[in-house]
Write an enzyme that holds these catalytic residues in place. Structure first.
Site, PDB file in Angstrom:
ATOM      1  N   CYS A   1       0.865  -1.180   0.000  1.00 30.89           N
ATOM      2  CA  CYS A   1       0.000   0.000   0.000  1.00 30.89           C
ATOM      3  C   CYS A   1       0.904   1.234   0.000  1.00 30.89           C
ATOM      4  O   CYS A   1       1.717   1.402   0.905  1.00 30.89           O
ATOM      5  CB  CYS A   1      -0.887  -0.038   1.246  1.00 30.89           C
ATOM      6  SG  CYS A   1      -1.920   1.426   1.407  1.00 30.89           S
TER       7      CYS A   1
ATOM      8  N   CYS B   1     -10.530  14.249   5.200  1.00 31.39           N
ATOM      9  CA  CYS B   1     -11.696  13.514   5.715  1.00 31.39           C
ATOM     10  C   CYS B   1     -11.649  13.573   7.233  1.00 31.39           C
ATOM     11  O   CYS B   1     -10.585  13.395   7.838  1.00 31.39           O
ATOM     12  CB  CYS B   1     -11.653  12.063   5.245  1.00 31.39           C
ATOM     13  SG  CYS B   1     -11.678  11.896   3.454  1.00 31.39           S
TER      14      CYS B   1
ATOM     15  N   CYS C   1     -10.002  10.728   9.359  1.00 27.29           N
ATOM     16  CA  CYS C   1      -8.732  10.181   8.888  1.00 27.29           C
ATOM     17  C   CYS C   1      -7.518  10.876   9.502  1.00 27.29           C
ATOM     18  O   CYS C   1      -7.408  12.097   9.461  1.00 27.29           O
ATOM     19  CB  CYS C   1      -8.673  10.297   7.370  1.00 27.29           C
ATOM     20  SG  CYS C   1      -7.070   9.846   6.698  1.00 27.29           S
TER      21      CYS C   1
HETATM   22  S1  SF4 Z   1      -5.836   9.984   2.954  1.00 23.45           S
HETATM   23 FE1  SF4 Z   1      -7.412  10.331   4.527  1.00 23.45          FE
HETATM   24  S2  SF4 Z   1      -8.026  12.498   4.241  1.00 23.45           S
HETATM   25 FE2  SF4 Z   1      -6.994  11.828   2.341  1.00 23.45          FE
HETATM   26  S3  SF4 Z   1      -8.635  11.093   1.009  1.00 23.45           S
HETATM   27 FE3  SF4 Z   1      -7.817   9.299   2.105  1.00 23.45          FE
HETATM   28  S4  SF4 Z   1      -9.187   9.105   3.896  1.00 23.45           S
HETATM   29 FE4  SF4 Z   1      -9.490  11.186   3.088  1.00 23.45          FE
END
Ligand code: SF4
Length: 353
Positions: free
Chosen positions: A108, A119, A122
Site C-alpha cells: 500500500c 476527511c 482520517c
Molecule cells: S488519505 Fe485520509 S483524508 Fe486523504 S482522502 Fe484518504 S481518507 Fe481522506
C-alpha cells in the site's frame, strides 16, 4: 541544482537514464544496466551496481538522489503486516505498508505528504497537504517495500497517505514505470488506485485506458451524510461521482469498487445499506465495507452485529459486498497513524530501523 530539484534515480525512465549517462561521457548501454539494477534487482544504491565503472557510480551518487528516502521506523502488526516510515530528502515523513495474505503480497503506497481532502475521520488528512510526492519517491516506497519483504508484490494499492488523483501527473508517471515491460512489469489489473471521488481525476485516469482497478471511497449514499465526513473543498456530489464511475467502467472495462468506511451512528443505518445495495446493482460496482479503525478522533466503529446486518441488507438489495478483513490492527493500523505518532513526542513501541 537545489537538492529538492535533483532527479531521483528510482523515477528515471530508460530515456532519461540514457540522456544522463551520455551527457556524462559514458556509453549509452550503461543506461540499460542501471535500469536492470533498478527494475530487475530492485537496487537503488549506485555503489551496489557492481558492473558500473566507479566514475559513473560517482556521477549517479553526486548528481541524483540515489536514493532520496530512507527507512526510519518499522512497525509490525504481529499478523505479518508491516509498516515502514520513510524520511524524505526534505525530512518530510511518509508511510508504506506491506500486507502478506497467503502466498500473495500487497503493498500500500502513499502519493502525498499529508492530504488536502481532510476527511474528518482520517489521521492522514488531519494536518492537510504538505506537498505532492514525486514519481521517484513513490517508486522508492515500492523498492523499500521489496527490500523489507524480500520479494516483489503481487498486488499494489494506492491507498496510503494522500489523494493520488490530486497528484495525478506523478501518479501516472509511476503507474507507467510500474507496468511498462522495461520498468517493473506489473499487470495494471494488479494495481488499484483509490480516490475519495475526485471526478476530474477519475476521468484523467480513464483516459489512459489501462486496466487499473478503481476504488472510490464513497462513505455515504447521499451528499448530506458525505458533507459530515468530507469538507467542501475537495468533495464532489455523489451523483457526479457515480457518473464518473460508470464512465470509468465503460472506458476501461473494469468493475469499480465503492469503499465504505462504516461509522457508528453516522452512515450505518438500514436505509443506508439498502441504498448502497441498489447503487451497487445499478452501477455494477462492488462494495467494500471497512469497519472503522478507531483513532481517538470521536468516530466509533459499529458493533460486529451492525456490520453483519449492514452487509446482509446490501445483499438483500442486490448489491455485491465484501467486508474488509482487519489487518495490522496491532500497531497503528489506520493509515497515517504511524506518521502522526512519529511527529508526536510519544512514539514508544516502534523499533528504530
Ligand atoms: S488519505 Fe485520509 S483524508 Fe486523504 S482522502 Fe484518504 S481518507 Fe481522506
Amino acid at each position: 541544482m537545489a537538492v529538492a530539484d535533483r532527479p531521483i534515480l528510482a523515477g528515471m525512465t530508460p530515456d532519461e537514464l540514457k540522456a544522463f549517462v551520455v551527457s556524462h561521457g559514458h556509453p549509452a548501454y550503461r543506461a540499460t544496466q542501471i535500469n536492470d539494477w533498478l527494475c530487475r534487482r530492485f537496487q537503488m544504491v549506485p555503489d551496489a551496481m557492481k558492473n558500473l565503472p566507479s566514475a559513473l557510480r560517482q556521477d549517479l551518487q553526486s548528481e541524483l538522489h540515489a536514493p532520496s528516502s530512507r527507512i526510519i521506523r518499522r512497525a509490525d502488526a504481529g499478523d505479518g503486516t508491516g509498516k515502514l516510515l520513510l524520511s524524505l530528502a526534505d525530512d518530510e515523513v511518509i508511510e508504506m505498508v506491506t500486507i502478506p495474505a497467503g502466498d500473495r503480497l500487497t503493498f500500500c503506497l502513499s502519493t502525498q505528504v499529508g492530504c488536502p481532502v481532510r476527511c474528518r475521520f482520517c489521521a492522514s488528512g488531519a494536518d492537510g497537504l504538505k506537498r505532492n510526492l514525486r514519481c521517484g519517491e513513490i517508486l522508492e516506497e515500492y523498492l523499500h517495500g521489496i527490500a523489507a519483504a524480500g520479494k516483489q508484490p503481487e498486488n499494489l494499492v494506492f491507498m496510503g497517505i494522500g489523494e493520488g488523483l490530486l497528484n495525478i501527473g506523478e501518479l501516472l508517471k509511476s503507474l507507467d514505470r510500474l507496468t511498462s515491460p522495461a520498468g517493473f512489469g506489473m499487470s495494471p489489473r494488479r494495481i488499484t488506485v483509490s480516490t475519495s471521488g475526485i471526478v476530474p481525476g477519475i476521468r484523467q485516469l480513464a483516459a489512459v485506458k489501462r486496466e487499473y482497478n478503481l476504488a472510490i471511497s464513497l462513505h455515504a449514499v447521499n451528499d448530506r451524510i458525505r458533507a459530515e465526513l468530507i469538507p467542501d473543498a475537495c468533495r464532489y456530489p455523489v451523483q457526479e461521482i457515480l457518473r464518473a464511475a460508470d464512465e470509468y467502467r465503460e472506458t476501461v472495462g473494469r468493475m469499480v469498487t465503492f469503499e465504505y468506511t462504516l461509522l457508528d451512528g453516522i452512515n450505518d443505518s438500514r436505509a443506508d445499506a439498502a441504498e448502497l445495495g441498489r447503487l451497487s446493482r445499478r452501477h455494477h460496482a462492488k462494495i467494500n465495507l471497512i469497519p472503522f479503525n478507531e483513532t481517538g478522533n470521536g468516530f466509533r466503529r459499529p458493533s460486529r452485529r451492525t456490520i453483519d446486518e449492514f452487509a446482509a441488507e446490501i445483499e438483500r438489495n442486490g448489491g455485491h459486498v465484501t467486508v474488509r478483513r482487519e489487518r495490522g490492527s496491532g500497531e497503528n493500523a489506520a493509515c497515517g497513524q504511524l506518521r502522526r505518532q512519529h511527529a508526536a513526542p510519544d512514539n514508544a513501541g516502534l523499533s528504530d530501523n
